[in-house]
Design a protein around this motif. Structure first.
Motif, PDB file in Angstrom:
ATOM      1  N   ARG A   7     -21.407 -95.545  47.121  1.00 45.86           N
ATOM      2  CA  ARG A   7     -22.820 -95.806  46.820  1.00 45.86           C
ATOM      3  C   ARG A   7     -23.241 -95.200  45.504  1.00 45.86           C
ATOM      4  NH1 ARG A   7     -23.392 -95.197  52.445  1.00 45.86           N
ATOM      5  NH2 ARG A   7     -23.625 -92.977  52.172  1.00 45.86           N
ATOM      6  N   THR A   8     -22.773 -93.962  45.207  1.00 45.53           N
ATOM      7  CA  THR A   8     -23.277 -93.282  44.016  1.00 45.53           C
ATOM      8  C   THR A   8     -22.465 -93.586  42.764  1.00 45.53           C
ATOM      9  OG1 THR A   8     -22.059 -91.306  44.694  1.00 45.53           O
ATOM     10  CG2 THR A   8     -24.378 -91.399  45.268  1.00 45.53           C
ATOM     11  N   LEU A  40     -30.502 -95.992  35.849  1.00 45.77           N
ATOM     12  CA  LEU A  40     -29.460 -96.848  36.413  1.00 45.77           C
ATOM     13  C   LEU A  40     -29.223 -98.075  35.525  1.00 45.77           C
ATOM     14  CD1 LEU A  40     -30.201 -96.752  40.262  1.00 45.77           C
ATOM     15  CD2 LEU A  40     -28.609 -95.364  38.932  1.00 45.77           C
ATOM     16  N   GLU A  74     -20.452 -92.154  50.438  1.00 50.39           N
ATOM     17  CA  GLU A  74     -21.193 -91.479  49.372  1.00 50.39           C
ATOM     18  C   GLU A  74     -20.597 -91.826  48.002  1.00 50.39           C
ATOM     19  OE1 GLU A  74     -21.756 -87.265  50.059  1.00 50.39           O
ATOM     20  OE2 GLU A  74     -22.126 -86.896  47.927  1.00 50.39           O
ATOM     21  N   MET A  97     -18.391 -83.642  45.215  1.00 48.59           N
ATOM     22  CA  MET A  97     -18.302 -85.103  45.192  1.00 48.59           C
ATOM     23  C   MET A  97     -18.823 -85.641  43.864  1.00 48.59           C
ATOM     24  SD  MET A  97     -16.880 -86.484  47.849  1.00 48.59           S
ATOM     25  CE  MET A  97     -17.518 -88.157  47.767  1.00 48.59           C
ATOM     26  N   ALA A 121     -17.582 -90.459  55.633  1.00 45.76           N
ATOM     27  CA  ALA A 121     -18.895 -90.270  55.013  1.00 45.76           C
ATOM     28  C   ALA A 121     -18.751 -90.102  53.506  1.00 45.76           C
ATOM     29  CB  ALA A 121     -19.592 -89.054  55.616  1.00 45.76           C
ATOM     30  N   ASN A 122     -17.706 -89.389  53.093  1.00 45.66           N
ATOM     31  CA  ASN A 122     -17.502 -89.188  51.662  1.00 45.66           C
ATOM     32  C   ASN A 122     -17.137 -90.487  50.951  1.00 45.66           C
ATOM     33  OD1 ASN A 122     -18.056 -86.564  52.199  1.00 45.66           O
ATOM     34  ND2 ASN A 122     -16.111 -85.728  51.491  1.00 45.66           N
TER      35      ASN A 122
END
Lengths: 488, 488
Positions: free
Chosen positions: A174-175, A441, A171, A283, A167-168
């Motif tokens: 994506r970020t 962004l 994350e 994170m 999951a990390n």
């Protein structure tokens, strides 16, 4: 001749064919087959599932043994109870690596499941098959089309992420994409019963495709080996580490997640410091640190000048930078005088933070650029930060294309960054809704294309710059010590 | 009879007419006249500017003296050198309050400008006119149409924000609206030479329109009076305080911003603790704390249960909650057994954090609801947190209306919150772009409408809940001490 860690492990990342055993019939969303297809894996992909004829347009086989060619790399999505049988089939098909997406082993806390995990490891060793996992997402290597999630960007880059959590990895990917980070390899290794944190650290230390390493680690199997691997990696490249399981509750959660024995947080901290790695707490900070490593690389010192608008924001910025470990000195008198020649007096300050209401849009940008140029010549300043609130644009109506304006501003800032001899980082802050987030962004994306680091807040920028400075100093010391003791 | 602080100051917020002296001819964007018009101020608004005939459709007057009626409240946008003259004119027009948006006084560090500020104060006192500012945005009182920025929401609420910075007021208002906070009054008071932090704290303590107080303070004019005012406010209502100027650099910035003498951060800390206020470190935390005060109000204890997906995220969540000061105890054996009856074993945990991959969409929501119901009956749990990543939706395509799904999920969570007897807070985390941010905002908005607190990250939620618990305990002690010493 002793082969290098890189040479020994490189084949794991370069399979010629992949079988996905227990492939899902309806891959609506994430799925290994569609991820590999979208990633452009350059070799046969064999879905295996007795209940399907075809998956994502590929012929599906009832068992692994019926796959036509050899299967270098096997992804296991079957239940834990079927993994022992899978090992035998994989061996017959010439598999060198099995990635066990399969969970339900020691991390459940169940003794029988832990014993099964041990038998899987022993049998794999007998067969000479390397294991990734169990209980993990496996390898993401965009350059070769290895992927586990069809929704993640497959653009290559130079950051490696070694993570005990899948999951990390998602994350992180994506970020960080909007911040300009691309990945050489991302590795989710879960319980890590065979290949683990130390193997991958040693590999990434030598991997020529990687120039920055990030790691999320819950528990370490062999403390001494880990420290050696971490030091090897930290000596070769900048590395940031996030430790999961720093508290008693986090420790228990880590045990339930990857059966990790999280160990002492204080000892881990010392290990990072002595190895020359930067330890982070979240994170977000892990991404920020990679941005600092990748784009800023180094700072000549800890003295920051903050430039931007918003009185109270400037006061808080000075506090945040100081508390992060940087210095925010008054600009020299002559520099203040130069700024006062074109900075209006009311509602501003030229001391540092330089609080100016000059706009970054249209004519104002020249004022901001000149401000940065003049400050860059101040002898008591090492690094510059320009920040801009992006939640509202006074004086502009909805018909304006704010994303283009933001890109233009990032580009104009990048022009200044190219002229001055000190690092400049940018902060697009205060986004409040989807529209303003997309403007931020665009700002970040354009800056990254021009090689400039961006951060979502002054606080996060300051913390990353302070850690970058600390890392440089600490690394110099640790390397000097290592050389002094003949221990390099 | 001694009049209450509220009765003494209430007229400041209730002018019958307003003159804007030095009104801008082209109010493209922010501007007092358009803000008052949009706010719906119910009385004459007189723009004053010798170079304009009309501003925003209102007749414009060359001087304040030529305004037809009395001007209860005068907003000054003229330069500092013209303020002494303005005072005389304002007095002739019957002004009771002057808001000096005008900057360029003591905050410049210029001795002559500081002396001018002192003369302005002395003359205003002789004339019986109260001053707001100088160097500030003034009053925002949506219920009466007082406003200084036409882009801020004018929906009324129950939070009061007392701020030495106008930019921070804007930031607070813009970023808190999606969390369900509305404002009774927002006060930007800048240099605060006449009305200052203590006056407004005393006022808000008694203001029946306010139930939560937030404050951003750079410097305090009179420490003893401030402590009394803070204690009065903290005794009456929950209050969160952000101090600007906690470091030497922040101190200097505060001096340049509002001429504030920021003083010792440690003493300020003690004052907050002894008064029964919560001190926070960032604007984000200030908003989070108001959300906790407004929606959660109180927690029965510090023991948190965390429910949501993402293995590594759960480990970090346990760490973050513990480091924030909460406890994350293992759920009792019987509760774990109840959860195991319907929670799949692979890739999950029912210990706490409860790591479940059950979806919040469609059928899965029932599983999440049941999970929360069962946990709420655990005797060792005081408060529940449900989190969900909102950056990606596996298995759903782009045609799905994610905002509606998010609203539905928030509503279904609110249904559970209404059934169980312990507080439940929600975290929509991991938004990565404009689209997913708008989904999170929809989630937050719907939850707020149902009276549920939301936070953008587990870390921020945990910190706010820990502070809420600390505040309850500390306040109980401070009140007991105050009563014990007959000092209430």
């Amino acid at each position: 001749v002793k082969r290098s860690a890189y040479a020994k492990l490189n084949y794991v990342f370069h399979p010629r064919s992949i079988a996905v055993v227990g492939a899902s019939r309806r891959e609506n969303g994430p799925g290994f087959v569609s991820a590999l297809l979208r990633g452009g894996f350059n070799g046969p992909i064999y879905p295996v599932n007795p209940k399907a004829d075809e998956i994502e347009g590929l012929k599906c086989y009832p068992t692994l043994l019926e796959v036509p060619g050899p299967a270098d790399y096997v992804i296991s999505s079957v239940s834990a109870s079927r993994v022992m049988g899978l090992l035998e089939d994989a061996n017959k098909k010439g598999a060198k690596v099995i990635h066990l997406f399969t969970a339900g082993f020691s991390e459940t806390g169940d003794r029988k499941r832990a014993a099964l995990e041990q038998r899987v490891l022993e049998r794999a060793r007998e067969l000479g098959i390397r294991l990734i996992g169990p209980n993990c997402m496996g390898l993401f290597y965009p350059k070769r089309g290895l992927a586990f999630n069809p929704n993640l960007s497959i653009e290559s880059g130079t950051v490696a992420f070694i993570s005990q959590s899948g999951a990390n990895v998602g994350e992180f990917a994506r970020t960080s994409v909007s911040r300009g980070l691309g990945f050489s390899k991302m590795i989710s290794y879960g319980n890590g019963i065979d290949l683990g944190e130390s193997d991958f650290l040693e590999y990434c230390a030598e991997d020529p495709e990687c120039d920055v390493i990030a790691a999320y680690i819950e528990g370490v199997r062999d403390g001494r080996r880990f420290f050696r691997a971490l030091r090897k990696a930290a000596t070769a490249k900048p590395i940031a580490v996030l430790k999961g399981g720093r508290t008693a509750a986090g420790n228990r959660a880590a045990a339930s997640h990857t059966a990790a024995l999280a160990g002492s947080s204080a000892i881990f901290d010392v290990a990072c410091r002595q190895a020359g790695a930067v330890r982070v707490d979240t994170m977000e900070q892990l991404i920020d640190m990679c941005v600092a490593f990748h784009f800023v690389r180094s700072v000549p010192g800890p003295r920051l000048c903050i430039v931007g608008g918003g009185g109270g924001r400037s006061v808080l910025a000075a506090d945040e930078a100081t508390m992060a470990g940087l210095e925010v000195p008054d600009l020299p008198e002559d520099v203040q005088q130069q700024l006062l020649e074109f900075t209006p007096i009311a509602g501003t300050s030229v001391r540092n933070p330089v609080d100016t209401d000059m706009s970054w849009i249209g004519l104002g940008i020249k004022g901001i650029q000149d401000t940065l140029r003049i400050i860059s010549r101040a002898p008591n300043i090492d690094v510059l930060l320009y920040h801009r609130g992006m939640g509202n644009w006074p004086g502009l109506d909805d018909k304006v294309d704010f994303q283009s304006l933001a890109r233009q501003a990032a580009s104009q800032m990048a022009n200044v960054a190219g002229e001055i001899e000190k690092p400049l980082v940018l902060v697009g802050r205060g986004a409040i809704d989807g529209k303003s987030v997309d403007v931020v962004l665009a700002f970040q994306d354009e800056a990254a294309k021009r090689g400039i680091a961006t951060f979502p807040s002054i606080e996060r920028a300051a913390l990353s710059l302070a850690r970058l400075h600390w890392w440089q100093q600490n690394r110099r010391e640790t390397m000097a010590q290592a050389q002094g003791s003949g221990n390099s």
